[in-house]
Design an enzyme around this catalytic site. Structure first.
Site, PDB file in Angstrom:
ATOM      1  N   ALA A   1      -9.731   1.431 -10.508  1.00 36.02           N
ATOM      2  CA  ALA A   1      -8.088   1.226 -11.142  1.00 36.02           C
ATOM      3  C   ALA A   1      -7.640   2.755 -10.637  1.00 36.02           C
ATOM      4  CB  ALA A   1      -7.989   1.029 -12.536  1.00 36.02           C
TER       5      ALA A   1
ATOM      6  N   THR B   1      -4.566   3.040  -9.245  1.00 34.96           N
ATOM      7  CA  THR B   1      -2.716   2.509  -9.942  1.00 34.96           C
ATOM      8  C   THR B   1      -2.633   2.831 -11.838  1.00 34.96           C
ATOM      9  OG1 THR B   1      -2.479   0.067 -10.839  1.00 34.96           O
ATOM     10  CG2 THR B   1      -1.979   1.147  -8.794  1.00 34.96           C
ATOM     11  N   ASP B   2      -3.759   2.744 -12.394  1.00 34.97           N
ATOM     12  CA  ASP B   2      -4.413   3.409 -13.722  1.00 34.97           C
ATOM     13  C   ASP B   2      -4.506   4.647 -13.381  1.00 34.97           C
ATOM     14  OD1 ASP B   2      -3.571   0.994 -15.923  1.00 34.97           O
ATOM     15  OD2 ASP B   2      -5.836   0.915 -15.123  1.00 34.97           O
ATOM     16  N   VAL B   3      -4.805   4.834 -12.618  1.00 39.41           N
ATOM     17  CA  VAL B   3      -5.792   6.437 -13.087  1.00 39.41           C
ATOM     18  C   VAL B   3      -4.717   7.783 -12.349  1.00 39.41           C
ATOM     19  CG1 VAL B   3      -6.941   8.435 -11.837  1.00 39.41           C
ATOM     20  CG2 VAL B   3      -8.291   6.394 -12.806  1.00 39.41           C
TER      21      VAL B   3
ATOM     22  N   GLY C   1      -1.749   7.651 -14.735  1.00 40.34           N
ATOM     23  CA  GLY C   1      -2.036   8.731 -15.924  1.00 40.34           C
ATOM     24  C   GLY C   1      -2.101  10.256 -15.628  1.00 40.34           C
TER      25      GLY C   1
END
Length: 397
Positions: A165, A167-169, A172
């Site tokens: 994932a 774009t999540d990482v 963050g």
């Protein structure tokens, strides 16, 4: 002395982008209070397999070195407890739907007057303003909508998501950078601030050179699979027994490749291939010629030749080969930490290396509600009677 020693973080985030941010803050020495729903906790606690002893390895990947505080945020008294923690926090990180925390009395406009030094980081799919601010954001959809998926995959194949994932990482990571900058700014101004970080904008920024190319030329980017749009040869090649990833970044490296590694000086002498721009324009003839030579020897021999000639390259490894590699051992990329349930856990370490203020030695991710009593007693002065009453009403775990 840890870099963020003394910094207190109220973590109201779930799943990956927010927890990835707060895990980094914990690595850097911040005390992170992870607020979880008392009966089920963070969504990722149930995301399995893979699992170890019934515990999700997904959760383990992004919650090391935190303290789990299980409080029912739907109950007014639970909301009041978290507000009191927010008054003591330096940083708050959240990824709720827009307006949800305002209804709990935990929005930025409600907390800033009682804690002017609070740095309030809001992570969302599309940002807290604009026509899509009320929509939830999910990595898979964001990869599709940001254009990342359109430039990933084989040229004639389907658009493809990244293997994690991404774009999540990256969101963050962006949130972490913004928080660190806000902490520095607070040293000068004495004031906290509101931070608005979105998955969509983080993903669009990831288009990097591809996005810049489109903005400058108006030409729709295409997929190149494992090749590069603007650097040639920069792709994988089959060998006699495997695959090698070749990353020729300049003309001198291409000369070394042809003359020293492949023993094909004729390719270097060919005017179609002397300059990178020409190699890009003539990749259809160059790549088959290179591929023919690479298939004549094994991967290990090619890697050795490439390294000795200063040509960047690597073996295409699977995950088990990565964790068995000498680089992982030499740099202590994997750490073994004590764990009450499993004896020990093997985790990846923080990639941040600071000589003067090293990161915190990692601790095992907490069980649900493991630190509720400790945090509420220490930070809010709650007594045994207070905690017993809250537990009897199922407000805390």
């Amino acid at each position: 002395m840890l870099p963020l020693q003394g910094v207190k973080v109220l973590d109201l985030s779930r799943v990956l982008a927010g927890p990835w941010c707060t895990q980094t803050l914990a690595d850097l020495g911040a005390e992170v209070w992870k607020i979880e729903e008392p009966t089920r906790g963070d969504d990722t606690r149930s995301w399995m397999p893979p699992e170890i002893g019934g515990e999700s390895t997904y959760f383990l990947s992004c919650n090391r070195s935190k303290q789990s505080v299980a409080i029912d945020l739907k109950a007014p008294e639970g909301q009041a407890i978290v507000r009191r923690l927010a008054e003591k926090a330096d940083v708050l990180v959240e990824n709720y739907r827009r307006g949800a925390l305002d209804r709990f009395g935990l929005g930025y406009e409600q907390l800033a007057p009682v804690n002017p030094r609070l740095i309030y980081c809001s992570i969302s799919g599309y940002g807290r303003t604009g026509s899509r601010a009320d929509e939830a954001g999910y990595d898979f959809a964001i990869q599709a909508e940001s254009g990342l998926m359109s430039i990933t995959g084989e040229p004639d194949g389907a658009a493809m998501k990244h293997g994690i994932a991404i774009t999540d990482v990256v969101t963050g990571m962006n949130a972490t950078q913004a928080i660190l900058a806000a902490l520095l700014a607070r040293e000068k101004t004495g004031q906290g601030q509101f931070i608005d970080v979105s998955l969509f904008e983080s993903a669009v920024a990831l288009l990097a050179n591809v996005g810049a190319g489109y903005l400058a030329t108006g030409k729709e980017p295409r997929r190149y699979g494992n090749a590069h749009a603007t650097v040639v040869p920069y792709q994988i090649f089959d060998t006699a027994d495997g695959i090698v990833a070749l990353a020729v970044g300049n003309d001198q490296q291409f000369r070394n490749l042809c003359v020293q590694v492949l023993e094909r000086p004729d390719l270097w002498e060919d005017g179609r291939y002397r300059k990178n721009r020409d190699r890009v324009l003539n990749r259809e003839t160059l790549i088959p010629s290179l591929g023919e030579v690479f298939r004549t020897r094994g991967t290990a021999e090619w890697i050795d030749r490439l390294k000795r000639s200063g040509v960047p390259a690597g073996q295409v490894r699977n995950v088990s080969q990565v964790f068995a590699s000498p680089e992982v051992a030499e740099r202590s990329v994997v750490v073994e930490v004590p764990d009450a349930r499993h004896g020990t856990l093997r985790l990846t370490a923080s990639p941040l290396r600071l000589s003067g203020t090293p990161v915190r030695p990692p601790k095992a991710p907490p069980r649900l509600g493991e630190n509720t009593r400790e945090v509420l007693e220490r930070e809010l002065g709650m007594t045994e009677q207070d905690l017993a009453r809250l537990q009897s009403q199922a407000l805390v775990e």
